[in-house]
Design an enzyme around this catalytic site. Structure first.
Site, mmCIF file in Angstrom:
data_model
loop_
_atom_site.group_PDB
_atom_site.id
_atom_site.type_symbol
_atom_site.label_atom_id
_atom_site.label_comp_id
_atom_site.label_asym_id
_atom_site.label_seq_id
_atom_site.Cartn_x
_atom_site.Cartn_y
_atom_site.Cartn_z
ATOM 1 N N ASP A 10 -0.312 9.315 -7.375
ATOM 2 C CA ASP A 10 -0.377 8.000 -6.763
ATOM 3 C C ASP A 10 0.061 7.006 -7.857
ATOM 4 O O ASP A 10 0.047 7.354 -9.050
ATOM 5 C CB ASP A 10 -1.823 7.750 -6.311
ATOM 6 N N LEU A 11 0.446 5.812 -7.464
ATOM 7 C CA LEU A 11 0.929 4.835 -8.458
ATOM 8 C C LEU A 11 -0.176 3.857 -8.878
ATOM 9 O O LEU A 11 -0.697 3.916 -10.011
ATOM 10 C CB LEU A 11 2.117 4.069 -7.866
ATOM 11 N N ASP A 12 -0.564 2.983 -7.913
ATOM 12 C CA ASP A 12 -1.505 1.901 -8.234
ATOM 13 C C ASP A 12 -2.876 2.465 -8.592
ATOM 14 O O ASP A 12 -3.503 3.151 -7.790
ATOM 15 C CB ASP A 12 -1.646 0.966 -7.017
ATOM 16 N N THR A 18 -2.456 -1.722 -11.421
ATOM 17 C CA THR A 18 -2.063 -2.768 -10.476
ATOM 18 C C THR A 18 -3.116 -2.966 -9.385
ATOM 19 O O THR A 18 -3.037 -3.940 -8.633
ATOM 20 C CB THR A 18 -0.719 -2.406 -9.800
ATOM 21 N N LYS A 46 -7.933 0.463 -0.811
ATOM 22 C CA LYS A 46 -7.166 1.209 -1.818
ATOM 23 C C LYS A 46 -6.432 2.379 -1.191
ATOM 24 O O LYS A 46 -7.013 3.160 -0.448
ATOM 25 C CB LYS A 46 -8.099 1.727 -2.917
ATOM 26 N N SER A 115 3.172 7.399 -3.162
ATOM 27 C CA SER A 115 2.495 6.104 -3.091
ATOM 28 C C SER A 115 2.753 5.408 -1.769
ATOM 29 O O SER A 115 3.838 5.529 -1.198
ATOM 30 C CB SER A 115 3.006 5.212 -4.237
ATOM 31 N N ALA A 116 1.765 4.648 -1.316
ATOM 32 C CA ALA A 116 1.931 3.863 -0.089
ATOM 33 C C ALA A 116 2.722 2.583 -0.348
ATOM 34 O O ALA A 116 3.139 1.903 0.591
ATOM 35 C CB ALA A 116 0.554 3.493 0.468
ATOM 36 N N LYS A 146 -2.133 6.930 4.178
ATOM 37 C CA LYS A 146 -3.222 7.812 3.746
ATOM 38 C C LYS A 146 -4.481 7.364 4.486
ATOM 39 O O LYS A 146 -4.620 6.167 4.691
ATOM 40 C CB LYS A 146 -3.439 7.676 2.229
ATOM 41 N N GLU A 170 -5.309 10.851 -7.750
ATOM 42 C CA GLU A 170 -5.587 9.705 -6.873
ATOM 43 C C GLU A 170 -6.791 8.894 -7.340
ATOM 44 O O GLU A 170 -7.779 9.460 -7.803
ATOM 45 C CB GLU A 170 -5.926 10.227 -5.475
ATOM 46 N N ASP A 171 -6.724 7.577 -7.174
ATOM 47 C CA ASP A 171 -7.890 6.728 -7.486
ATOM 48 C C ASP A 171 -8.590 6.257 -6.205
ATOM 49 O O ASP A 171 -9.576 5.529 -6.294
ATOM 50 C CB ASP A 171 -7.480 5.501 -8.315
HETATM 51 C C1 BG6 Z 1 -1.221 1.416 -2.528
HETATM 52 C C2 BG6 Z 1 -2.367 0.516 -2.922
HETATM 53 O O1 BG6 Z 1 -0.768 2.119 -3.640
HETATM 54 O O2 BG6 Z 1 -0.148 0.649 -1.986
HETATM 55 C C3 BG6 Z 1 -2.795 -0.345 -1.742
HETATM 56 O O3 BG6 Z 1 -3.456 1.304 -3.350
HETATM 57 C C4 BG6 Z 1 -1.591 -1.103 -1.199
HETATM 58 O O4 BG6 Z 1 -3.812 -1.213 -2.169
HETATM 59 C C5 BG6 Z 1 -0.490 -0.131 -0.842
HETATM 60 O O5 BG6 Z 1 -1.964 -1.859 -0.051
HETATM 61 C C6 BG6 Z 1 0.754 -0.833 -0.323
HETATM 62 O O6 BG6 Z 1 1.340 -1.548 -1.373
HETATM 63 P P1 BG6 Z 1 2.463 -2.648 -1.227
HETATM 64 O O7 BG6 Z 1 2.867 -2.905 -2.645
HETATM 65 O O8 BG6 Z 1 3.581 -2.038 -0.434
HETATM 66 O O9 BG6 Z 1 1.858 -3.817 -0.543
HETATM 67 MG MG MG Z 2 -4.097 4.021 -5.915
#
Ligand code: BG6
Ligand code: MG
Length: 217
Positions: A10-12, A18, A46, A115-116, A146, A170-171
């Site tokens: 996962d990224l964030d 972030t 999240k 990542s989402a 997710k 994953e966090d």
């Molecule tokens: C996920 C975050 O990685 O990305 C979520 O954990 C976030 O909090 C989602 O809503 C979507 O991100 P973005 O940058 O497309 O708004």
């Molecule tokens: Mg995350």
């Protein structure tokens, strides 16, 4: 015996901190809409998509909006978020990330991003991390948030590796559930009291090594 052939990140909140900027931007929107919004509420956001997050925020305030207004507020939140992350540099990469990615590369274990976020390329470019990845699946390539396993199954497909040989880092609770739904192992990054369903939890990637990967059975 298990053999891990791919690590899916996962990224964030896993590669870069972030998650705090997502919270600040949602908090700003919540204030504007007069909705009470705590860090505990933020846990539910999240890992899930921008629009799904907005739906949760609105339900916290018992608010209903037209689709047009929802798109407007989601864009507003994203503009604040993009402003926060515009100053990211490689110094913002979380501890242990580069060392662990390098270790995986040296041992021919594939690396994917799952990542989402629709901002993932912007972030990976700012962090100079793009070249580590064999596959990048993000919010622009998936339709189901997710805990749906779509994002991680697409990573496995692109890498041509069976889900049973993949482990997800994953966090977010929703992310750990997505990994389980994909039939993959999962390692939580953060708090064991929140990430209860993960195979195990570490504080950050500086606690990871090949021996820990071999614990997954
Ligand atoms: C996920 C975050 O990685 O990305 C979520 O954990 C976030 O909090 C989602 O809503 C979507 O991100 P973005 O940058 O497309 O708004
Ligand atoms: Mg995350």
């Amino acid at each position: 015996m298990n053999k891990i052939k791919a690590c899916l990140f996962d990224l964030d909140g896993v590669l870069v901190d972030t998650a705090k900027y997502h919270f600040l931007a949602w908090k700003k929107l919540a204030n504007e809409l007069n909705i009470e919004f705590s860090e505990e509420d933020n846990e539910k956001l999240k890992g899930i998509s921008r629009m799904a997050s907005l739906e949760i925020l609105l339900s916290l305030g018992n608010m209903e909006l037209s689709n047009e207004m929802k798109l407007k507020f989601a864009e507003k939140k994203n503009n604040w978020y993009v402003e926060y992350i515009s100053k990211l540099t490689p110094n913002d990469i979380l501890p242990g990330v580069k060392e662990f990615l390098t270790l995986l590369k040296c041992h021919d274990i594939k690396i994917a991003l799952g990542s989402a976020s629709k901002n993932s390329m912007l972030i990976l470019n700012k962090l100079n991390l793009v070249n580590y990845f064999d596959a990048i699946i993000d919010g622009n390539k998936i339709t189901k948030a997710k805990p749906n396993p779509e994002v991680f199954l697409k990573c496995a497909e692109e890498l041509n590796i069976s889900p049973k040989h993949c482990v997800v880092f994953e966090d977010a609770e929703a992310g750990i559930e997505a990994a389980i739904n994909a039939g993959m192992y999962s390692i939580g990054i953060g708090s064991p009291s929140i990430l209860k369903k993960a195979n195990f939890v570490v504080d950050n990637l500086s606690y990871m090594n090949l021996e820990k990967l071999s614990l997954l059975k």
